[in-house]
Design an enzyme around this catalytic site. Structure first.
Site, PDB file in Angstrom:
ATOM      1  N   VAL A  17      22.007  17.061 -33.816  1.00  0.00           N
ATOM      2  CA  VAL A  17      22.153  17.702 -35.127  1.00  0.00           C
ATOM      3  C   VAL A  17      21.127  18.814 -35.294  1.00  0.00           C
ATOM      4  O   VAL A  17      21.460  19.930 -35.703  1.00  0.00           O
ATOM      5  CB  VAL A  17      22.015  16.665 -36.264  1.00  0.00           C
ATOM      6  N   ARG A  48       9.087  16.289 -29.525  1.00  0.00           N
ATOM      7  CA  ARG A  48       8.150  15.511 -28.706  1.00  0.00           C
ATOM      8  C   ARG A  48       7.964  16.134 -27.332  1.00  0.00           C
ATOM      9  O   ARG A  48       6.877  16.104 -26.775  1.00  0.00           O
ATOM     10  CB  ARG A  48       8.651  14.070 -28.575  1.00  0.00           C
ATOM     11  N   LYS A 106      19.211   8.081 -42.527  1.00  0.00           N
ATOM     12  CA  LYS A 106      19.702   6.949 -43.317  1.00  0.00           C
ATOM     13  C   LYS A 106      18.770   5.751 -43.247  1.00  0.00           C
ATOM     14  O   LYS A 106      18.573   5.049 -44.249  1.00  0.00           O
ATOM     15  CB  LYS A 106      21.106   6.557 -42.848  1.00  0.00           C
ATOM     16  N   GLY A 135      28.265  11.841 -42.414  1.00  0.00           N
ATOM     17  CA  GLY A 135      28.259  13.104 -41.681  1.00  0.00           C
ATOM     18  C   GLY A 135      28.613  14.310 -42.520  1.00  0.00           C
ATOM     19  O   GLY A 135      27.917  14.668 -43.468  1.00  0.00           O
ATOM     20  N   ILE A 137      31.108  14.751 -44.520  1.00  0.00           N
ATOM     21  CA  ILE A 137      31.818  14.503 -45.772  1.00  0.00           C
ATOM     22  C   ILE A 137      30.870  14.674 -46.951  1.00  0.00           C
ATOM     23  O   ILE A 137      29.821  14.029 -47.010  1.00  0.00           O
ATOM     24  CB  ILE A 137      32.400  13.078 -45.801  1.00  0.00           C
ATOM     25  N   GLY A 188      31.931   8.753 -25.599  1.00  0.00           N
ATOM     26  CA  GLY A 188      30.722   9.199 -26.279  1.00  0.00           C
ATOM     27  C   GLY A 188      30.636   8.807 -27.735  1.00  0.00           C
ATOM     28  O   GLY A 188      29.717   9.227 -28.437  1.00  0.00           O
ATOM     29  N   GLU A 191      26.962   4.311 -28.444  1.00  0.00           N
ATOM     30  CA  GLU A 191      25.730   4.422 -27.678  1.00  0.00           C
ATOM     31  C   GLU A 191      25.729   3.381 -26.555  1.00  0.00           C
ATOM     32  O   GLU A 191      26.521   2.438 -26.558  1.00  0.00           O
ATOM     33  CB  GLU A 191      24.527   4.186 -28.592  1.00  0.00           C
ATOM     34  N   ASP A 202      24.152   0.024 -39.148  1.00  0.00           N
ATOM     35  CA  ASP A 202      24.287   1.415 -39.583  1.00  0.00           C
ATOM     36  C   ASP A 202      25.025   1.484 -40.917  1.00  0.00           C
ATOM     37  O   ASP A 202      24.598   2.170 -41.853  1.00  0.00           O
ATOM     38  CB  ASP A 202      25.034   2.211 -38.503  1.00  0.00           C
ATOM     39  N   LYS A 206      23.799   2.711 -44.969  1.00  0.00           N
ATOM     40  CA  LYS A 206      24.551   3.656 -45.792  1.00  0.00           C
ATOM     41  C   LYS A 206      25.022   3.002 -47.092  1.00  0.00           C
ATOM     42  O   LYS A 206      25.054   3.656 -48.144  1.00  0.00           O
ATOM     43  CB  LYS A 206      25.728   4.204 -44.984  1.00  0.00           C
TER      44      LYS A 206
END
Length: 436
Positions: A17, A48, A106, A135, A137, A188, A191, A202, A206
């Site tokens: 991102v 990093r 998040k 994302g 939206i 993809g 993960e 996750d 949210k």
């Protein structure tokens, strides 16, 4: 006309991102300046590893490992590092130094939102986070601003693209969870360690953000009931299809009356549920996200689109960035969070819902009467029942749909059924959501 100097933007993080945010800032700088009234100057990108792989070709001289130094003198800090630390400390440092903040984090907001919002409000800074949920939206700003004068009663959200892809593939191809997850990984969408997605973590983060915003109440992450999709089977998905439902992992935020006290409270929960195929959420395919909002005056509202992806999520980040930059030109304090309601967060046991229960039972007289008595003993009413008899197994399969009852009563009913001598096994239990 007063000339305003360029607005300095510090970018923390250059992952999928962050790299796209930087690229779009550089490529569309003139167009963005026209919308804002002054140019945006990308002061630098804190990372990093200076030699790390990037998703966009960016000037090397922009990169630095000194995040704190980059923050000093910046007007807006965009935090896209992810995780809790050092993101939390850097965001607080940015606010204390006089900068506004845009974040897509998040996990940070779900765990430390009140602390960050209080720090921003104390100095009149803006903390925006459209990219933290769903994302590309636009859902945060509609809840925060457009519906601020309305009463949001309920939110049903498909807010994790990985699990939606997996469940959609199971529904359309008959694949097992393991095979659908393998496909998601190859493409993809998942993960290497998919626990955060398939475990519901996750989506729970949210849900905490959405519930806090929609109900003007601080809803801590630990108060969100969470179940993932790891127990969903191909048989459950096929049975759902035959009954006119689809299985979706839902984040549910709801305003409801406490069945014990009668006082108003809120619930935030995540679990796989049966959604009628006539409901708009049933049509959300692949890795897309959707949020279905039920408001008192506005009625039902649907927000649909890409829930992840570097470029797509960068769109939400840039939307926040442009809005904050325009405030710098026009003047005025940042928009603060509204948490005046302070409603209690109810435990899962007090939620009102419906169950679809699949039982393997002995195929003999008196079984249905025994099962009906179990439901009656726990104050749960049966709405519908479907029976399938095995050819030579001596067993029958019962699919029982309940009327609405408290989660506690339904859970106790299932526990009692599992101990009944006429029940060979409780094959499946799924909640039903979105039914009229």
């Amino acid at each position: 006309m007063i000339e305003y100097r360029p607005i300095r933007v510090a970018l923390l993080g250059a992952g999928s991102v962050g790299s796209q945010v930087a690229r779009l800032l550089l490529e569309h700088g003139d167009e963005l300046a026209g919308r804002i009234g002054v140019p945006l100057e990308l002061a630098g990108i804190a990372v990093r590893d200076l030699d790390g792989r990037r998703d966009a070709d960016l000037p090397r001289e922009l990169f630095t490992t000194d995040a704190e130094g980059l923050i000093v003198g910046s007007d807006i800090v965009v935090e896209l590092i992810g995780g809790i630390e050092p993101a939390r400390s850097l965001v607080l440092h940015a606010i204390a130094s006089g900068a506004d903040v845009v974040t897509g984090n998040k996990a940070l907001l779900a765990s430390h939102g009140p602390e960050l919002f209080a720090a921003a409000e104390q100095v009149g800074a803006q903390l925006s986070y459209e990219a933290a949920v769903a994302g590309a939206i636009p859902i945060i700003r509609p809840l925060r601003e457009s519906l601020a004068g309305d009463r949001v009663d309920r939110i049903l959200g498909i807010v994790n693209g990985t699990t939606n892809f997996i469940l959609d593939r199971m529904d359309t191809t008959g694949a097992s969870l393991e095979d659908a997850l393998a496909t998601a990984t190859d493409l993809g969408y998942a993960e290497a360690d998919p626990t955060a997605d398939i475990g519901g973590y996750d989506a729970a983060q949210k849900a905490a953000i959405l519930a806090s915003l929609a109900f003007h109440t601080s809803v801590p992450l630990e108060a969100v009931h969470r179940e993932g999709i790891t127990g969903v089977t191909a048989e459950q998905v096929e049975s759902a299809r035959a009954a006119g439902y689809v299985v979706k992992l839902l984040a549910i935020c709801e305003r409801l009356a406490d069945p014990e006290s009668g006082e108003e409270g809120v619930s935030a929960r995540v679990y796989p549920a049966l959604v009628p195929r006539t409901h708009p959420l049933a049509a959300v395919r692949g890795a897309n996200n959707a949020v279905f909002v039920e408001a008192s005056a506005a009625g039902p509202l649907m927000f649909y689109g890409a829930g992840a992806g570097g470029v797509q999520t960068a769109s939400a980040v840039l939307g926040d960035l442009v809005a904050i930059a325009r405030r710098h030109v026009i003047g005025g304090p940042g928009t603060s969070e509204s948490t005046h309601a302070d409603l209690p967060v109810l435990p899962i046991g007090r939620v009102i819902t419906r169950y679809a229960i699949t039982l393997e039972v002995a195929d003999e007289p008196g079984v249905l009467a025994t099962i009906a008595q179990v439901f009656a003993d726990h104050g749960v009413s049966v709405e519908q029942l479907q029976q399938t008899v095995g050819a030579a197994s001596g067993r029958a399969t019962l699919v029982i749909g309940t009327h609405e009852a408290t989660e506690a009563a339904l859970a106790d009913t299932v526990a009692a059924l599992s101990e009944s001598p006429v029940v060979a096994s409780v094959a499946s239990v799924l909640r039903v959501e979105g039914a009229q």
